[in-house]
Design a protein around this motif. Structure first.
Motif, PDB file in Angstrom:
ATOM      1  N   CYS A  42       0.833  -1.210   0.000  1.00  0.00           N
ATOM      2  CA  CYS A  42       0.000   0.000   0.000  1.00  0.00           C
ATOM      3  C   CYS A  42       0.865   1.257   0.000  1.00  0.00           C
ATOM      4  CB  CYS A  42      -0.939  -0.002   1.204  1.00  0.00           C
ATOM      5  SG  CYS A  42      -2.251  -1.241   1.136  1.00  0.00           S
ATOM      6  N   ALA A  46       1.045   3.921  -3.187  1.00  0.00           N
ATOM      7  CA  ALA A  46       0.692   5.324  -2.939  1.00  0.00           C
ATOM      8  C   ALA A  46       1.835   6.266  -3.277  1.00  0.00           C
ATOM      9  CB  ALA A  46       0.272   5.491  -1.483  1.00  0.00           C
ATOM     10  N   PHE A  52      -3.432   7.846  -5.142  1.00  0.00           N
ATOM     11  CA  PHE A  52      -3.631   6.811  -4.129  1.00  0.00           C
ATOM     12  C   PHE A  52      -3.163   7.302  -2.773  1.00  0.00           C
ATOM     13  CE2 PHE A  52      -3.199   4.004  -7.934  1.00  0.00           C
ATOM     14  CZ  PHE A  52      -4.431   3.379  -7.849  1.00  0.00           C
ATOM     15  N   ASP A  53      -3.844   6.854  -1.739  1.00  0.00           N
ATOM     16  CA  ASP A  53      -3.485   7.160  -0.359  1.00  0.00           C
ATOM     17  C   ASP A  53      -3.276   5.833   0.374  1.00  0.00           C
ATOM     18  OD1 ASP A  53      -3.563   8.955   2.180  1.00  0.00           O
ATOM     19  OD2 ASP A  53      -5.044   7.379   2.570  1.00  0.00           O
ATOM     20  N   GLN A  56      -6.252   4.698   2.494  1.00  0.00           N
ATOM     21  CA  GLN A  56      -7.367   4.326   1.631  1.00  0.00           C
ATOM     22  C   GLN A  56      -7.122   2.953   0.999  1.00  0.00           C
ATOM     23  OE1 GLN A  56      -7.552   6.383  -2.085  1.00  0.00           O
ATOM     24  NE2 GLN A  56      -9.781   6.226  -2.259  1.00  0.00           N
ATOM     25  N   LEU A  57      -5.885   2.723   0.556  1.00  0.00           N
ATOM     26  CA  LEU A  57      -5.545   1.440  -0.043  1.00  0.00           C
ATOM     27  C   LEU A  57      -5.653   0.309   0.977  1.00  0.00           C
ATOM     28  CD1 LEU A  57      -2.491   2.515  -2.202  1.00  0.00           C
ATOM     29  CD2 LEU A  57      -4.513   1.300  -3.076  1.00  0.00           C
ATOM     30  N   ALA A  60      -9.235  -0.452   1.478  1.00  0.00           N
ATOM     31  CA  ALA A  60      -9.776  -1.074   0.272  1.00  0.00           C
ATOM     32  C   ALA A  60      -9.341  -2.528   0.170  1.00  0.00           C
ATOM     33  CB  ALA A  60      -9.327  -0.300  -0.964  1.00  0.00           C
ATOM     34  N   TYR A  61      -8.094  -2.809   0.583  1.00  0.00           N
ATOM     35  CA  TYR A  61      -7.606  -4.190   0.535  1.00  0.00           C
ATOM     36  C   TYR A  61      -8.428  -5.067   1.483  1.00  0.00           C
ATOM     37  CZ  TYR A  61      -4.606  -8.270   0.652  1.00  0.00           C
ATOM     38  OH  TYR A  61      -4.151  -9.566   0.572  1.00  0.00           O
ATOM     39  N   THR A  94      -8.855  -4.363  -5.166  1.00  0.00           N
ATOM     40  CA  THR A  94      -8.451  -3.313  -4.223  1.00  0.00           C
ATOM     41  C   THR A  94      -8.300  -1.972  -4.936  1.00  0.00           C
ATOM     42  OG1 THR A  94      -7.298  -4.886  -2.784  1.00  0.00           O
ATOM     43  CG2 THR A  94      -6.639  -2.567  -2.622  1.00  0.00           C
ATOM     44  N   LEU A  95      -7.554  -1.963  -6.034  1.00  0.00           N
ATOM     45  CA  LEU A  95      -7.316  -0.703  -6.747  1.00  0.00           C
ATOM     46  C   LEU A  95      -8.589  -0.183  -7.409  1.00  0.00           C
ATOM     47  CD1 LEU A  95      -3.792  -1.320  -8.326  1.00  0.00           C
ATOM     48  CD2 LEU A  95      -4.404  -0.383  -6.096  1.00  0.00           C
ATOM     49  N   ARG A  97     -11.491  -0.319  -6.142  1.00  0.00           N
ATOM     50  CA  ARG A  97     -12.211   0.395  -5.085  1.00  0.00           C
ATOM     51  C   ARG A  97     -11.648   1.802  -4.868  1.00  0.00           C
ATOM     52  NH1 ARG A  97     -15.314  -2.700  -1.292  1.00  0.00           N
ATOM     53  NH2 ARG A  97     -15.561  -4.852  -2.031  1.00  0.00           N
ATOM     54  N   CYS A  98     -10.399   1.996  -5.299  1.00  0.00           N
ATOM     55  CA  CYS A  98      -9.765   3.315  -5.176  1.00  0.00           C
ATOM     56  C   CYS A  98      -9.831   4.093  -6.487  1.00  0.00           C
ATOM     57  CB  CYS A  98      -8.320   3.153  -4.733  1.00  0.00           C
ATOM     58  SG  CYS A  98      -8.148   2.423  -3.093  1.00  0.00           S
TER      59      CYS A  98
END
Length: 259
Positions: A42, A46, A52-53, A56-57, A60-61, A94-95, A97-98
């Motif tokens: 993550c 980022a 990406f943060d 947040q990642l 999301a994972y 995961t990504l 979701r971001c």
């Protein structure tokens, strides 16, 4: 917790086992590599890709894997899906979701995760002492693990412990998974020992203890975290707090009786 090393449910413990079956993940392999790989990936994503943060990642994972796990975990264990595909799909979910799931950041995340995980695989500190004890006492050891072949075999290569094992049973290669007694039966057949003469050691109450008892083995629960001992069909025959304690028990049982 009172750790009486006598049998908890009538299992024979007056003589050492003729064979020892043992679990991999969280039994001999410290599972901390998973959290380190997630966090490191993550952070790397980022810092490499705009938008990406890390926090947040990370969230999301967790959400992606929670939603995806129930669909693929058993398939992995039965060898119907390989670990590489699951890892890639997990990071793609995961990504997504971001807000981004194109191939470049997904592949970067996959390779980063794999590198961090492999570089942080660690045996628990009491593992090699147990292997030294089983070798000295001439007790064959069979590894019995749930998981996809590609992932579990890679762990063994990195850890360099196959020389200490007389057999390796990966559920994804056999097509059955713990707690199914069939996986234990295959392991026993490989090493030529009957179930009543073998012990299985693992940290899992359902897959390891429950599975071993269903297969007719002495079920040894490795309870590193001092969890409460269950009273249902997952109640272990023996309970140890560490593999050092198990080594001491095996040595004690192997001593000639005092005249």
């Amino acid at each position: 917790m009172n750790r009486d090393r006598s049998p908890l449910s009538g299992a024979p413990a007056s003589t050492p086992p003729r064979a020892l079956l043992i679990d991999l993940d969280d039994t001999i392999l410290d599972g901390g590599h998973v959290a380190r790989a997630i966090e490191g990936t993550c952070e790397a994503v980022a810092s490499t890709f705009a938008g990406f943060d890390t926090g947040q990642l990370r969230q999301a994972y967790v959400e992606a894997w929670t939603a995806y796990r129930s669909k693929v975990e058993i398939l992995c264990w039965l060898g119907r899906v390989d670990g590489a595909s699951v890892l890639r799909d997990t990071w793609r979910h995961t990504l997504r979701r971001c807000g981004r799931a194109d191939d470049v950041p997904v592949e970067f995340a996959v390779q980063t995760y794999r590198h961090i995980a492999r570089s942080t695989y660690r045996l628990f500190s009491d593992v090699r002492g147990l292997f030294a004890t089983t070798a000295r006492l001439r007790i064959p050891v069979a590894l019995v693990t749930n998981g996809p072949s590609d992932v579990q075999r890679d762990k063994l290569r990195v850890l360099d412990i196959e020389h200490a094992l007389d057999a390796v049973l990966v559920s994804g290669e056999v097509g059955v998974a713990k707690p199914d007694p069939a996986l234990f039966a295959v392991a026993l057949e490989r090493i030529g020992v009957e179930s009543h003469a073998a012990w299985h050691v693992g940290d899992g109450l359902t897959n390891d203890v429950g599975g071993a008892r269903a297969a007719g083995l002495v079920a040894v629960w490795l309870n590193r975290l001092s969890r409460r001992t269950p009273v249902d069909n997952r109640r272990p025959d023996l309970e140890v707090a560490s593999l050092t304690e198990l080594s001491e028990l095996l040595t004690e049982l192997a001593r000639p009786p005092q005249l």
